[in-house]
Design an enzyme around this catalytic site. Structure first.
Site, PDB file in Angstrom:
ATOM      1  N   ASP A   8       0.831  -1.207   0.000  1.00 37.06           N
ATOM      2  CA  ASP A   8       0.000   0.000   0.000  1.00 37.06           C
ATOM      3  C   ASP A   8       0.862   1.251   0.000  1.00 37.06           C
ATOM      4  O   ASP A   8       0.642   2.175  -0.781  1.00 37.06           O
ATOM      5  CB  ASP A   8      -0.998   0.005   1.160  1.00 37.06           C
ATOM      6  CG  ASP A   8      -0.339  -0.125   2.531  1.00 37.06           C
ATOM      7  OD1 ASP A   8       0.886  -0.352   2.606  1.00 37.06           O
ATOM      8  OD2 ASP A   8      -1.063  -0.008   3.528  1.00 37.06           O
ATOM      9  N   ASP A  11       7.621   3.437   2.769  1.00 32.92           N
ATOM     10  CA  ASP A  11       8.277   4.541   3.470  1.00 32.92           C
ATOM     11  C   ASP A  11       9.783   4.319   3.443  1.00 32.92           C
ATOM     12  O   ASP A  11      10.434   4.646   2.474  1.00 32.92           O
ATOM     13  CB  ASP A  11       7.793   4.639   4.925  1.00 32.92           C
ATOM     14  CG  ASP A  11       6.389   5.174   5.047  1.00 32.92           C
ATOM     15  OD1 ASP A  11       6.058   6.128   4.349  1.00 32.92           O
ATOM     16  OD2 ASP A  11       5.630   4.627   5.859  1.00 32.92           O
ATOM     17  N   GLY A  13      11.446   1.552   3.250  1.00 33.29           N
ATOM     18  CA  GLY A  13      11.858   0.504   2.319  1.00 33.29           C
ATOM     19  C   GLY A  13      12.448  -0.708   3.007  1.00 33.29           C
ATOM     20  O   GLY A  13      12.752  -1.713   2.355  1.00 33.29           O
ATOM     21  N   THR A  15      11.188  -3.020   5.178  1.00 31.16           N
ATOM     22  CA  THR A  15      10.365  -4.236   5.085  1.00 31.16           C
ATOM     23  C   THR A  15      10.306  -4.741   3.657  1.00 31.16           C
ATOM     24  O   THR A  15      10.445  -5.946   3.398  1.00 31.16           O
ATOM     25  CB  THR A  15       8.946  -3.976   5.613  1.00 31.16           C
ATOM     26  OG1 THR A  15       9.039  -3.528   6.971  1.00 31.16           O
ATOM     27  CG2 THR A  15       8.091  -5.233   5.542  1.00 31.16           C
ATOM     28  N   LEU A  16      10.136  -3.837   2.723  1.00 32.86           N
ATOM     29  CA  LEU A  16      10.045  -4.221   1.315  1.00 32.86           C
ATOM     30  C   LEU A  16      11.338  -4.878   0.842  1.00 32.86           C
ATOM     31  O   LEU A  16      11.312  -5.882   0.138  1.00 32.86           O
ATOM     32  CB  LEU A  16       9.719  -2.995   0.480  1.00 32.86           C
ATOM     33  CG  LEU A  16       9.415  -3.263  -0.979  1.00 32.86           C
ATOM     34  CD1 LEU A  16       8.231  -4.210  -1.122  1.00 32.86           C
ATOM     35  CD2 LEU A  16       9.132  -1.966  -1.699  1.00 32.86           C
ATOM     36  N   LYS A  39       6.614   7.103  -0.618  1.00 30.35           N
ATOM     37  CA  LYS A  39       7.108   8.281   0.098  1.00 30.35           C
ATOM     38  C   LYS A  39       8.627   8.309  -0.020  1.00 30.35           C
ATOM     39  O   LYS A  39       9.358   7.809   0.840  1.00 30.35           O
ATOM     40  CB  LYS A  39       6.675   8.250   1.561  1.00 30.35           C
ATOM     41  CG  LYS A  39       6.992   9.527   2.296  1.00 30.35           C
ATOM     42  CD  LYS A  39       6.369   9.544   3.664  1.00 30.35           C
ATOM     43  CE  LYS A  39       6.613  10.867   4.349  1.00 30.35           C
ATOM     44  NZ  LYS A  39       5.975  10.907   5.671  1.00 30.35           N
ATOM     45  N   ASP A  67      -4.208   5.188   9.072  1.00 31.48           N
ATOM     46  CA  ASP A  67      -4.590   6.157  10.095  1.00 31.48           C
ATOM     47  C   ASP A  67      -3.376   6.872  10.669  1.00 31.48           C
ATOM     48  O   ASP A  67      -2.234   6.490  10.441  1.00 31.48           O
ATOM     49  CB  ASP A  67      -5.348   5.463  11.227  1.00 31.48           C
ATOM     50  CG  ASP A  67      -4.465   4.528  12.020  1.00 31.48           C
ATOM     51  OD1 ASP A  67      -3.867   4.970  13.011  1.00 31.48           O
ATOM     52  OD2 ASP A  67      -4.372   3.340  11.636  1.00 31.48           O
ATOM     53  N   ARG A  73      -8.860   7.033   9.726  1.00 30.30           N
ATOM     54  CA  ARG A  73      -8.866   5.729   9.055  1.00 30.30           C
ATOM     55  C   ARG A  73     -10.075   5.544   8.134  1.00 30.30           C
ATOM     56  O   ARG A  73      -9.978   4.925   7.085  1.00 30.30           O
ATOM     57  CB  ARG A  73      -8.855   4.623  10.108  1.00 30.30           C
ATOM     58  CG  ARG A  73      -8.926   3.221   9.568  1.00 30.30           C
ATOM     59  CD  ARG A  73      -9.086   2.196  10.681  1.00 30.30           C
ATOM     60  NE  ARG A  73      -8.168   2.415  11.779  1.00 30.30           N
ATOM     61  CZ  ARG A  73      -6.995   1.793  11.926  1.00 30.30           C
ATOM     62  NH1 ARG A  73      -6.624   0.902  11.056  1.00 30.30           N
ATOM     63  NH2 ARG A  73      -6.227   2.056  12.947  1.00 30.30           N
TER      64      ARG A  73
END
Length: 86
Positions: A8, A11, A13, A15-16, A39, A67, A73
């Protein structure tokens, strides 16, 4: 198999990058990464994103389930808080 990793918002990066490295270790035929929101100003590690819906640099994105301190949210649209309340 060909794999598409969908996110989604990207930020930092961190985790990605971890997920991409893990998936590449599984030897897929290909791996493509797509994100709705990128971002770029928050990036702390390099990640190659193949498909980006929208890039932005400042603010905090809320709405559609995202949120800020349990608020915003349920917005029926995406919005950017330029200076979020503490």
């Amino acid at each position: 198999r060909h794999v598409v990793l969908s996110e989604d918002i990207v930020d930092s990066g961190q985790t990605l990058r971890y997920l991409a490295e893990y998936l590449w270790a599984q030897d897929p035929a290909s791996l493509r990464i797509c994100t709705l929101l990128d971002k770029i100003s928050a990036r702390t590690v390099a990640v190659d994103i193949d498909y980006v819906g929208h890039q932005f640099t400042d603010g905090y994105v809320v709405g559609y389930g995202m949120d800020y301190h349990q608020r915003y949210r349920n917005l029926p649209h995406l919005a950017v808080l330029e200076e979020p309340d503490p």
